[in-house]
Motif scaffolding. Structure first.
Motif, PDB file in Angstrom:
ATOM      1  N   PHE A 136       0.551  -9.545 -10.102  1.00 16.03           N
ATOM      2  CA  PHE A 136       1.769 -10.084  -9.497  1.00 16.03           C
ATOM      3  C   PHE A 136       3.018  -9.338  -9.953  1.00 16.03           C
ATOM      4  CE2 PHE A 136      -0.944 -13.357  -7.910  1.00 16.03           C
ATOM      5  CZ  PHE A 136      -0.312 -13.761  -6.740  1.00 16.03           C
ATOM      6  N   SER A 137       2.942  -8.648 -11.073  1.00 16.75           N
ATOM      7  CA  SER A 137       4.042  -7.756 -11.456  1.00 16.75           C
ATOM      8  C   SER A 137       4.140  -6.614 -10.447  1.00 16.75           C
ATOM      9  CB  SER A 137       3.818  -7.202 -12.869  1.00 16.75           C
ATOM     10  OG  SER A 137       3.887  -8.233 -13.830  1.00 16.75           O
ATOM     11  N   HIS A 138       2.980  -6.122 -10.018  1.00  9.21           N
ATOM     12  CA  HIS A 138       2.953  -5.092  -8.974  1.00  9.21           C
ATOM     13  C   HIS A 138       3.508  -5.650  -7.664  1.00  9.21           C
ATOM     14  CE1 HIS A 138       1.378  -1.958  -6.276  1.00  9.21           C
ATOM     15  NE2 HIS A 138       0.991  -2.970  -5.510  1.00  9.21           N
ATOM     16  N   PHE A 139       3.060  -6.836  -7.269  1.00  8.30           N
ATOM     17  CA  PHE A 139       3.537  -7.424  -6.019  1.00  8.30           C
ATOM     18  C   PHE A 139       5.032  -7.718  -6.082  1.00  8.30           C
ATOM     19  CE2 PHE A 139      -1.021  -9.046  -5.765  1.00  8.30           C
ATOM     20  CZ  PHE A 139      -1.413  -8.033  -4.906  1.00  8.30           C
ATOM     21  N   GLN A 140       5.514  -8.064  -7.271  1.00  9.38           N
ATOM     22  CA  GLN A 140       6.947  -8.313  -7.438  1.00  9.38           C
ATOM     23  C   GLN A 140       7.743  -7.020  -7.254  1.00  9.38           C
ATOM     24  OE1 GLN A 140       8.453  -9.460 -11.453  1.00  9.38           O
ATOM     25  NE2 GLN A 140       9.209 -11.277 -10.411  1.00  9.38           N
ATOM     26  N   LYS A 141       7.228  -5.936  -7.804  1.00 10.17           N
ATOM     27  CA  LYS A 141       7.898  -4.632  -7.688  1.00 10.17           C
ATOM     28  C   LYS A 141       8.030  -4.215  -6.225  1.00 10.17           C
ATOM     29  CE  LYS A 141       7.380   0.218  -9.117  1.00 10.17           C
ATOM     30  NZ  LYS A 141       6.543   1.179  -9.885  1.00 10.17           N
ATOM     31  N   TYR A 142       6.990  -4.482  -5.433  1.00  9.68           N
ATOM     32  CA  TYR A 142       6.995  -4.077  -4.023  1.00  9.68           C
ATOM     33  C   TYR A 142       7.059  -5.297  -3.097  1.00  9.68           C
ATOM     34  CZ  TYR A 142       5.620   0.518  -5.768  1.00  9.68           C
ATOM     35  OH  TYR A 142       5.583   1.731  -6.425  1.00  9.68           O
ATOM     36  N   ARG A 143       7.729  -6.338  -3.555  1.00 14.04           N
ATOM     37  CA  ARG A 143       7.738  -7.598  -2.804  1.00 14.04           C
ATOM     38  C   ARG A 143       8.268  -7.427  -1.381  1.00 14.04           C
ATOM     39  NH1 ARG A 143      11.397 -12.137  -2.327  1.00 14.04           N
ATOM     40  NH2 ARG A 143      10.200 -13.975  -1.675  1.00 14.04           N
ATOM     41  N   ASP A 144       9.362  -6.704  -1.217  1.00 14.89           N
ATOM     42  CA  ASP A 144       9.928  -6.516   0.122  1.00 14.89           C
ATOM     43  C   ASP A 144       8.919  -5.858   1.053  1.00 14.89           C
ATOM     44  OD1 ASP A 144      12.317  -7.677  -0.586  1.00 14.89           O
ATOM     45  OD2 ASP A 144      13.350  -5.780  -0.976  1.00 14.89           O
ATOM     46  N   PHE A 145       8.206  -4.863   0.533  1.00 14.60           N
ATOM     47  CA  PHE A 145       7.223  -4.152   1.355  1.00 14.60           C
ATOM     48  C   PHE A 145       6.075  -5.076   1.743  1.00 14.60           C
ATOM     49  CE2 PHE A 145       3.216  -1.772   1.595  1.00 14.60           C
ATOM     50  CZ  PHE A 145       3.504  -0.922   2.652  1.00 14.60           C
ATOM     51  N   TYR A 146       5.489  -5.772   0.761  1.00 15.77           N
ATOM     52  CA  TYR A 146       4.363  -6.660   1.059  1.00 15.77           C
ATOM     53  C   TYR A 146       4.784  -7.785   2.003  1.00 15.77           C
ATOM     54  CZ  TYR A 146       1.156  -4.540  -2.320  1.00 15.77           C
ATOM     55  OH  TYR A 146       0.322  -3.676  -2.981  1.00 15.77           O
ATOM     56  N   LYS A 147       5.975  -8.294   1.808  1.00 15.25           N
ATOM     57  CA  LYS A 147       6.482  -9.368   2.678  1.00 15.25           C
ATOM     58  C   LYS A 147       6.571  -8.887   4.128  1.00 15.25           C
ATOM     59  CE  LYS A 147      10.255 -12.749   2.913  1.00 15.25           C
ATOM     60  NZ  LYS A 147       9.375 -13.940   2.945  1.00 15.25           N
ATOM     61  N   LEU A 148       7.102  -7.681   4.305  1.00 18.86           N
ATOM     62  CA  LEU A 148       7.187  -7.097   5.640  1.00 18.86           C
ATOM     63  C   LEU A 148       5.801  -6.896   6.245  1.00 18.86           C
ATOM     64  CD1 LEU A 148       9.963  -4.395   5.154  1.00 18.86           C
ATOM     65  CD2 LEU A 148      10.068  -6.338   6.725  1.00 18.86           C
ATOM     66  N   MET A 149       4.874  -6.430   5.455  1.00 18.44           N
ATOM     67  CA  MET A 149       3.526  -6.165   5.959  1.00 18.44           C
ATOM     68  C   MET A 149       2.821  -7.452   6.377  1.00 18.44           C
ATOM     69  SD  MET A 149       3.154  -2.917   6.003  1.00 18.44           S
ATOM     70  CE  MET A 149       4.893  -2.988   6.497  1.00 18.44           C
ATOM     71  N   PHE A 150       3.017  -8.524   5.612  1.00 16.19           N
ATOM     72  CA  PHE A 150       2.381  -9.791   5.956  1.00 16.19           C
ATOM     73  C   PHE A 150       3.044 -10.445   7.172  1.00 16.19           C
ATOM     74  CE2 PHE A 150       0.125  -9.401   2.056  1.00 16.19           C
ATOM     75  CZ  PHE A 150      -0.950 -10.275   2.131  1.00 16.19           C
ATOM     76  N   GLU A 151       4.323 -10.144   7.389  1.00 19.71           N
ATOM     77  CA  GLU A 151       5.037 -10.737   8.526  1.00 19.71           C
ATOM     78  C   GLU A 151       4.802  -9.962   9.812  1.00 19.71           C
ATOM     79  OE1 GLU A 151       9.058 -10.750   7.191  1.00 19.71           O
ATOM     80  OE2 GLU A 151       8.843 -12.641   6.063  1.00 19.71           O
ATOM     81  N   ASP A 152       4.479  -8.674   9.691  1.00 24.65           N
ATOM     82  CA  ASP A 152       4.319  -7.822  10.871  1.00 24.65           C
ATOM     83  C   ASP A 152       2.865  -7.367  10.993  1.00 24.65           C
ATOM     84  OD1 ASP A 152       4.517  -6.095  12.972  1.00 24.65           O
ATOM     85  OD2 ASP A 152       5.720  -4.586  11.934  1.00 24.65           O
ATOM     86  N   ALA A 153       2.169  -7.934  11.952  1.00 21.98           N
ATOM     87  CA  ALA A 153       0.751  -7.596  12.143  1.00 21.98           C
ATOM     88  C   ALA A 153       0.561  -6.556  13.253  1.00 21.98           C
ATOM     89  CB  ALA A 153      -0.041  -8.856  12.476  1.00 21.98           C
ATOM     90  N   THR A 154       1.660  -5.939  13.710  1.00 26.95           N
ATOM     91  CA  THR A 154       1.553  -5.003  14.835  1.00 26.95           C
ATOM     92  C   THR A 154       0.902  -3.679  14.416  1.00 26.95           C
ATOM     93  OG1 THR A 154       3.801  -4.175  14.421  1.00 26.95           O
ATOM     94  CG2 THR A 154       3.563  -5.978  16.005  1.00 26.95           C
ATOM     95  N   ASN A 155       1.017  -3.332  13.142  1.00 26.55           N
ATOM     96  CA  ASN A 155       0.395  -2.106  12.651  1.00 26.55           C
ATOM     97  C   ASN A 155      -0.762  -2.493  11.744  1.00 26.55           C
ATOM     98  OD1 ASN A 155      -0.291   0.321  11.302  1.00 26.55           O
ATOM     99  ND2 ASN A 155       1.739   1.154  11.769  1.00 26.55           N
ATOM    100  N   PRO A 156      -1.996  -2.306  12.199  1.00 27.12           N
ATOM    101  CA  PRO A 156      -3.149  -2.813  11.450  1.00 27.12           C
ATOM    102  C   PRO A 156      -3.537  -1.990  10.223  1.00 27.12           C
ATOM    103  CG  PRO A 156      -3.898  -1.603  13.367  1.00 27.12           C
ATOM    104  CD  PRO A 156      -2.389  -1.635  13.454  1.00 27.12           C
ATOM    105  N   TYR A 157      -2.938  -0.830  10.020  1.00 22.97           N
ATOM    106  CA  TYR A 157      -3.397   0.045   8.946  1.00 22.97           C
ATOM    107  C   TYR A 157      -3.308  -0.634   7.580  1.00 22.97           C
ATOM    108  CZ  TYR A 157      -4.106   4.160   6.025  1.00 22.97           C
ATOM    109  OH  TYR A 157      -4.595   5.049   5.099  1.00 22.97           O
ATOM    110  N   PHE A 158      -2.153  -1.236   7.282  1.00 24.07           N
ATOM    111  CA  PHE A 158      -1.996  -1.892   5.988  1.00 24.07           C
ATOM    112  C   PHE A 158      -3.030  -2.986   5.802  1.00 24.07           C
ATOM    113  CE2 PHE A 158      -0.518  -5.706   3.806  1.00 24.07           C
ATOM    114  CZ  PHE A 158      -0.358  -5.211   2.513  1.00 24.07           C
ATOM    115  N   HIS A 159      -3.172  -3.866   6.789  1.00 23.90           N
ATOM    116  CA  HIS A 159      -4.071  -5.013   6.661  1.00 23.90           C
ATOM    117  C   HIS A 159      -5.520  -4.555   6.477  1.00 23.90           C
ATOM    118  CE1 HIS A 159      -0.937  -7.953   7.634  1.00 23.90           C
ATOM    119  NE2 HIS A 159      -0.485  -7.027   8.446  1.00 23.90           N
ATOM    120  N   THR A 160      -5.910  -3.529   7.211  1.00 25.10           N
ATOM    121  CA  THR A 160      -7.272  -3.004   7.087  1.00 25.10           C
ATOM    122  C   THR A 160      -7.515  -2.462   5.689  1.00 25.10           C
ATOM    123  OG1 THR A 160      -7.346  -2.427   9.436  1.00 25.10           O
ATOM    124  CG2 THR A 160      -8.931  -1.332   7.992  1.00 25.10           C
TER     125      THR A 160
END
Length: 202
Positions: free
Chosen positions: A97-121
């Motif tokens: 969670f220290s890692h997720f905190q460091k990149y929180r904005d990025f992970y938040k965007l990825m979880f909110e936007d499912a239009t690009n499947p690369y991250f989720h895959t």
């Protein structure tokens, strides 16, 4: 000397491109970003961008790969080996969670936007491999699992963790890594106590 100067310049240019892309990703979303937007923000020309990346999709995929590689490097995915106590897992929860905190904005965007499947895959693939490895290395016996399908155990762990991470990302402000680890420990201890109590009455 010239080679070192060139190398540093290349590294600096790539860093500026990735920084510009991260800013634009947060401001506009992936689909709305153009290569010209990235070049303008990074203060380079389009030709310089194409010296380092094929297009914005290539840049996005490399960014995802870099962040997930950092997750793997910072949080060894072997903490579940022969561990029966959450105390042994708690430091790893804090690390993750220290890692997720460091990149929180990025992970938040990825979880909110499912239009690009690369991250989720890639993210699901990484977590699935982790849980599969953990199950194997724990060497669970049929008695331990009570004949539960191991693939089902993997998916249970995978999507439970993703649900917790999604909850954490949605909080404003989120719990600190130490606080989320304590919460998960409380849940683990509650479940353990409940199971012991149920067995005592059988």
């Amino acid at each position: 000397m010239m080679a070192n100067t060139t190398d540093r310049r290349v590294i600096r240019t790539k860093k500026n491109i990735k920084r510009a892309f991260s800013e634009l990703l947060k401001e506009k979303g992936f689909e709305a970003i153009t290569v010209q937007d990235i070049a303008d923000r990074a203060d380079i020309n389009r030709g310089t961008f194409y010296l380092h990346f094929l297009d914005k999709y290539d840049l996005f995929e490399r960014k995802v790969d870099d962040i997930l590689a950092e997750l793997i490097a910072s949080v060894p995915l072997d903490y579940a080996i022969n561990q029966t106590s959450f105390t042994c897992m708690e430091p790893r929860i804090i690390q993750s969670f220290s890692h997720f905190q460091k990149y929180r904005d990025f992970y938040k965007l990825m979880f909110e936007d499912a239009t690009n499947p690369y991250f989720h895959t890639r993210f699901i693939e990484l977590l699935k491999n982790h849980f599969e490895q953990s199950i194997e290395e724990m060497k669970l016996t049929s008695k331990t699992t009570n004949h539960i399908n191991k693939d089902l155990v993997v998916h249970y762990g995978l999507f439970s963790f993703m649900g917790i991470l999604k909850y954490w990302l949605d909080q404003d402000p989120p719990l600190s890594p130490e606080e989320i680890a304590k919460q998960l420990r409380s849940i683990y201890e509650f479940e353990s106590a409940r199971i012991i109590e149920e067995r005592a009455y059988k």
